[in-house]
Design a protein around this motif. Structure first.
Motif, PDB file in Angstrom:
ATOM      1  N   LEU A   1       0.354 -13.689   9.786  1.00  0.00           N
ATOM      2  CA  LEU A   1       0.777 -14.236   8.506  1.00  0.00           C
ATOM      3  C   LEU A   1      -0.436 -14.836   7.814  1.00  0.00           C
ATOM      4  CD1 LEU A   1       3.993 -16.153   9.698  1.00  0.00           C
ATOM      5  CD2 LEU A   1       3.712 -13.698   9.219  1.00  0.00           C
ATOM      6  N   ALA A   2      -0.572 -14.583   6.511  1.00  0.00           N
ATOM      7  CA  ALA A   2      -1.752 -15.067   5.794  1.00  0.00           C
ATOM      8  C   ALA A   2      -1.430 -15.273   4.328  1.00  0.00           C
ATOM      9  CB  ALA A   2      -2.911 -14.077   5.950  1.00  0.00           C
ATOM     10  N   LEU A   3      -2.278 -16.042   3.659  1.00  0.00           N
ATOM     11  CA  LEU A   3      -2.172 -16.303   2.227  1.00  0.00           C
ATOM     12  C   LEU A   3      -3.336 -15.651   1.497  1.00  0.00           C
ATOM     13  CD1 LEU A   3      -1.242 -20.095   2.381  1.00  0.00           C
ATOM     14  CD2 LEU A   3       0.307 -18.215   1.793  1.00  0.00           C
ATOM     15  N   SER A   4      -3.084 -15.258   0.227  1.00  0.00           N
ATOM     16  CA  SER A   4      -4.147 -14.656  -0.577  1.00  0.00           C
ATOM     17  C   SER A   4      -3.900 -14.962  -2.038  1.00  0.00           C
ATOM     18  CB  SER A   4      -4.190 -13.138  -0.369  1.00  0.00           C
ATOM     19  OG  SER A   4      -5.070 -12.525  -1.306  1.00  0.00           O
ATOM     20  N   ASP A   5      -4.979 -15.327  -2.754  1.00  0.00           N
ATOM     21  CA  ASP A   5      -4.874 -15.542  -4.195  1.00  0.00           C
ATOM     22  C   ASP A   5      -4.602 -14.246  -4.940  1.00  0.00           C
ATOM     23  OD1 ASP A   5      -5.402 -18.217  -3.814  1.00  0.00           O
ATOM     24  OD2 ASP A   5      -7.563 -18.018  -4.184  1.00  0.00           O
TER      25      ASP A   5
ATOM     26  N   GLY B   1       5.379 -13.296  -4.010  1.00  0.00           N
ATOM     27  CA  GLY B   1       5.125 -11.905  -3.665  1.00  0.00           C
ATOM     28  C   GLY B   1       4.483 -11.778  -2.294  1.00  0.00           C
ATOM     29  N   TYR B   2       4.459 -10.557  -1.782  1.00  0.00           N
ATOM     30  CA  TYR B   2       3.882 -10.330  -0.458  1.00  0.00           C
ATOM     31  C   TYR B   2       3.407  -8.892  -0.335  1.00  0.00           C
ATOM     32  CZ  TYR B   2       8.273  -7.940   0.568  1.00  0.00           C
ATOM     33  OH  TYR B   2       9.338  -7.061   0.531  1.00  0.00           O
ATOM     34  N   ARG B   3       2.559  -8.664   0.653  1.00  0.00           N
ATOM     35  CA  ARG B   3       2.144  -7.316   1.049  1.00  0.00           C
ATOM     36  C   ARG B   3       2.339  -7.225   2.569  1.00  0.00           C
ATOM     37  NH1 ARG B   3      -2.547  -7.525  -0.758  1.00  0.00           N
ATOM     38  NH2 ARG B   3      -3.694  -7.965   1.183  1.00  0.00           N
ATOM     39  N   LEU B   4       3.193  -6.336   2.975  1.00  0.00           N
ATOM     40  CA  LEU B   4       3.506  -6.139   4.397  1.00  0.00           C
ATOM     41  C   LEU B   4       2.902  -4.819   4.846  1.00  0.00           C
ATOM     42  CD1 LEU B   4       5.110  -6.513   7.081  1.00  0.00           C
ATOM     43  CD2 LEU B   4       7.088  -5.530   5.892  1.00  0.00           C
ATOM     44  N   ARG B   5       2.055  -4.886   5.832  1.00  0.00           N
ATOM     45  CA  ARG B   5       1.428  -3.671   6.368  1.00  0.00           C
ATOM     46  C   ARG B   5       1.752  -3.566   7.860  1.00  0.00           C
ATOM     47  NH1 ARG B   5      -4.551  -3.393   4.936  1.00  0.00           N
ATOM     48  NH2 ARG B   5      -3.650  -2.757   2.935  1.00  0.00           N
ATOM     49  N   VAL B   6       2.337  -2.435   8.246  1.00  0.00           N
ATOM     50  CA  VAL B   6       2.694  -2.194   9.643  1.00  0.00           C
ATOM     51  C   VAL B   6       1.833  -1.049  10.155  1.00  0.00           C
ATOM     52  CG1 VAL B   6       4.542  -1.633  11.264  1.00  0.00           C
ATOM     53  CG2 VAL B   6       5.060  -2.936   9.178  1.00  0.00           C
ATOM     54  N   GLU B   7       1.049  -1.334  11.181  1.00  0.00           N
ATOM     55  CA  GLU B   7       0.217  -0.329  11.840  1.00  0.00           C
ATOM     56  C   GLU B   7       0.678  -0.211  13.292  1.00  0.00           C
ATOM     57  OE1 GLU B   7      -4.099  -0.626  10.278  1.00  0.00           O
ATOM     58  OE2 GLU B   7      -3.296  -2.667  10.179  1.00  0.00           O
ATOM     59  N   PRO B   8       0.282   0.852  13.980  1.00  0.00           N
ATOM     60  CA  PRO B   8       0.778   1.015  15.354  1.00  0.00           C
ATOM     61  C   PRO B   8       0.451  -0.148  16.279  1.00  0.00           C
ATOM     62  CG  PRO B   8      -0.167   3.071  14.564  1.00  0.00           C
ATOM     63  CD  PRO B   8      -0.500   2.030  13.536  1.00  0.00           C
TER      64      PRO B   8
ATOM     65  N   ASP C   1       1.995 -17.222  -1.634  1.00  0.00           N
ATOM     66  CA  ASP C   1       2.318 -18.594  -1.251  1.00  0.00           C
ATOM     67  C   ASP C   1       3.225 -18.500  -0.026  1.00  0.00           C
ATOM     68  OD1 ASP C   1       4.723 -17.689  -2.326  1.00  0.00           O
ATOM     69  OD2 ASP C   1       4.663 -18.994  -4.069  1.00  0.00           O
ATOM     70  N   PRO C   2       3.568 -19.640   0.593  1.00  0.00           N
ATOM     71  CA  PRO C   2       4.432 -19.554   1.775  1.00  0.00           C
ATOM     72  C   PRO C   2       5.761 -18.860   1.516  1.00  0.00           C
ATOM     73  CG  PRO C   2       3.352 -21.680   1.721  1.00  0.00           C
ATOM     74  CD  PRO C   2       3.010 -20.996   0.425  1.00  0.00           C
ATOM     75  N   ALA C   3       6.317 -19.037   0.325  1.00  0.00           N
ATOM     76  CA  ALA C   3       7.577 -18.350   0.022  1.00  0.00           C
ATOM     77  C   ALA C   3       7.391 -16.837   0.080  1.00  0.00           C
ATOM     78  CB  ALA C   3       8.092 -18.766  -1.350  1.00  0.00           C
ATOM     79  N   GLY C   4       6.288 -16.341  -0.462  1.00  0.00           N
ATOM     80  CA  GLY C   4       6.038 -14.911  -0.416  1.00  0.00           C
ATOM     81  C   GLY C   4       5.918 -14.396   1.007  1.00  0.00           C
ATOM     82  N   VAL C   5       5.236 -15.149   1.862  1.00  0.00           N
ATOM     83  CA  VAL C   5       5.132 -14.747   3.265  1.00  0.00           C
ATOM     84  C   VAL C   5       6.507 -14.729   3.912  1.00  0.00           C
ATOM     85  CG1 VAL C   5       4.108 -15.315   5.502  1.00  0.00           C
ATOM     86  CG2 VAL C   5       2.780 -15.653   3.400  1.00  0.00           C
TER      87      VAL C   5
END
Length: 539
Positions: free
Chosen positions: A63-67, A73-80, A89-93
């Motif tokens: 889990l991480a934050l980014s400006d 909002g969020y970006r979810l990336r799933v790798e093997p 912000d925390p809500a986005g995470v």
């Protein structure tokens, strides 16, 4: 496309899957400790995995934050070999974590270890952010009280669907549900009634059974804190100057006649309203001061709806107040009353939130309007520079009947099936430019005259609430067929959560109410009623 509800902006699938297993850790900075704790608490019981804290990288859910990501909002990336959720912000995470949960098998929503399951997350990437900032549901606990545990459960269900406001309708003619230390009679007397109507009020049937309950201040602190951990803001509503018979029953001096009255046993709008004396305003200022201690959010609801003026017309005190203030009529008197509370809340850094009747007689400065009688109130308020939350009854009143079937339980209002709710557009087309920026978002409303239990609330709210959630989160373009396909998968999640939703084929036998008759309306009739009610504020 993954079967995610509400539908994300962009979601792609790749080759392979990430598997949660004994060595999986959750990596999070201190600012996201709460989200990590929630995610661990959600995933550990069904998977049987401990998911301890650990370093980011292979084998981790990071889990991480980014400006570079918008708020919520969020970006979810799933790798093997790993999963990352980056939020603005925390809500986005947190919302990214909710999406991760939806990518797992539906059994992940159960509360005990599921034997033999393989916890696979399909590889891919999801980029997402909400369309509106106010994504809410109103729960009426005044007509039928829902115990604290049921409210906490609803908070969880709102969070699953990325809704972020729980509007609690805490007081009405039929009950007062909030402990106020200064005025103990509000709950000793006002929190129960001797009986309730059975079915729609037109049929004049009663059950002869007492009903009641209220939340202690410690209960409310728990509800508010629990909701905050899930990024849900609780907005309280203390309804004035109408819908106040329970308060008048507790303290008769609040009324216009001084006569003793009981907490209303009838549905509908009581003619008993608050008087306009300084002592009554002071009473409610003290009430709201205790409310402010319990609810830290910006918005404080004062109702302001459906206030019959007959008692004021007959009251020498009210008429004297109208003359002394130079008001034109009782509508302006109501607006003056609401403004006194608006000034009190504003001085304490809060904002008044009320139904669109607060427009009648002049809009209270700084008020935010919940537009329930169509969109007329929304248009008038936005054009006057006031913020708006859309909740029109012909689109998002989830107590309204779900079909024309004769076995719908206590059918009232117009037909609002899943497709009708899904077609709801929160942004009125008539607004232009800066007016559109005044629309904070929308909420669905769950009134409980005819919903006497959590099971009944489940039936009324779901799966229509799933459709509503997509209208306030996702892009304005609608894909009814795609939503139906995704909903088919999503119902499995509701099953695992124990939600007793209405099946698409109609109510199950135990969901019907042959003992209680309704009062259905057709859409044309209801729209004509709304037009008549709002004609004087259209300008």
């Amino acid at each position: 496309m993954n079967a995610i509800i509400p539908q994300p902006m962009v979601s792609t699938t790749g080759e392979g899957a990430f598997r949660l297993h004994d060595a999986t850790v959750i990596a999070a900075p201190p600012a996201l400790a709460g989200v990590a704790r929630w995610l661990r608490g959600a995933l550990a019981p069904p998977t049987g995995l401990s998911l301890p804290p650990g370093p980011p990288g292979p084998g981790a859910v990071t889990l991480a934050l980014s400006d570079g990501v918008p708020a919520e909002g969020y970006r979810l990336r799933v790798e093997p070999d790993q999963v990352s959720i980056v939020g603005g912000d925390p809500a986005g995470v947190f919302y990214g974590a909710q999406t991760l949960r939806q990518l797992l098998p539906a059994a992940v929503y159960r509360k005990a270890a599921v034997a033999g399951a393989r916890w696979l997350v399909p590889c891919g990437e999801t980029t997402d952010a909400p369309r509106f900032g106010w994504r809410g549901a109103m729960l009426d606990v005044a007509r039928h009280f829902l115990p604290k545990a049921d409210v906490l459960r609803l908070v969880d269900l709102l969070a699953v669907h990325k809704l972020n406001v729980l509007h609690l309708h805490l007081t009405d003619d039929q009950g007062w549900r909030l402990e106020i230390r200064r005025y103990p009679e509000l709950t000793r007397v006002g929190a129960w009634r001797r009986e309730s109507m059975v079915g729609s009020r037109q049929h004049e049937r009663f059950d002869g059974r007492p009903h009641g309950g209220y939340y202690t201040q410690d209960d409310i602190r728990e509800i508010v804190a629990y909701a905050a951990e899930r990024f849900v803001t609780v907005v309280p509503e203390i309804d004035v100057p109408g819908h106040s018979q329970a308060a008048i029953a507790a303290y008769p001096a609040l009324g216009n006649t001084g006569d003793p009255v009981e907490v209303s046993t009838r549905w509908g709008v009581s003619s008993r309203v608050l008087n306009v004396a300084d002592t009554t305003l002071d009473f409610y200022r003290y009430v709201f001061d205790e409310v402010l201690e319990l609810f830290p959010g910006t918005y404080i609801g004062v109702g302001g709806d459906e206030c019959p003026k007959d008692e004021w017309r007959a009251s020498p005190q009210a008429q004297q107040r109208i003359r002394a203030l130079g008001l034109r009529d009782e509508d302006e008197l109501q607006s003056w009353f609401v403004r006194q509370l608006d000034e009190h809340l504003t001085a304490r850094g809060r904002r008044l939130f009320g139904w669109d009747e607060i427009l009648e007689g002049g809009l209270a400065p700084g008020a935010t309007v919940a537009s329930w009688r169509g969109t007329t109130g929304a248009l008038a308020a936005a054009r006057a520079g006031h913020d708006v939350v859309l909740c029109p009854d012909t689109s998002v009143y989830l107590d309204y009947r779900q079909s024309d079937r004769p076995d719908e339980p206590i059918p009232v209002g117009t037909v609002l099936d899943v497709e009708t709710v899904y077609a709801f557009e929160p942004l009125p087309a008539q607004l232009t430019g800066a007016e559109r920026d005044r629309v904070l978002g929308a909420q669905c409303n769950i009134w409980t005259e005819h919903l006497a239990s959590a099971r009944a609330v489940d039936y009324a709210a779901f799966p229509r609430l799933c459709a509503f959630a997509e209208t306030v989160w996702s892009a304005p373009e609608r894909d009814p067929a795609g939503f139906r396909d995704r909903l088919g998968t999503h119902l499995g999640r509701l099953d695992a959560l124990g939600v007793e939703y209405r099946p698409g084929t109609g109510p199950l036998p135990w969901q019907t109410r042959p003992d209680a008759r309704g009062w259905p309306k057709d859409r044309a009739t209801r729209e004509a009623e709304i037009a008549a009610m709002t004609a004087h504020i259209a300008g």
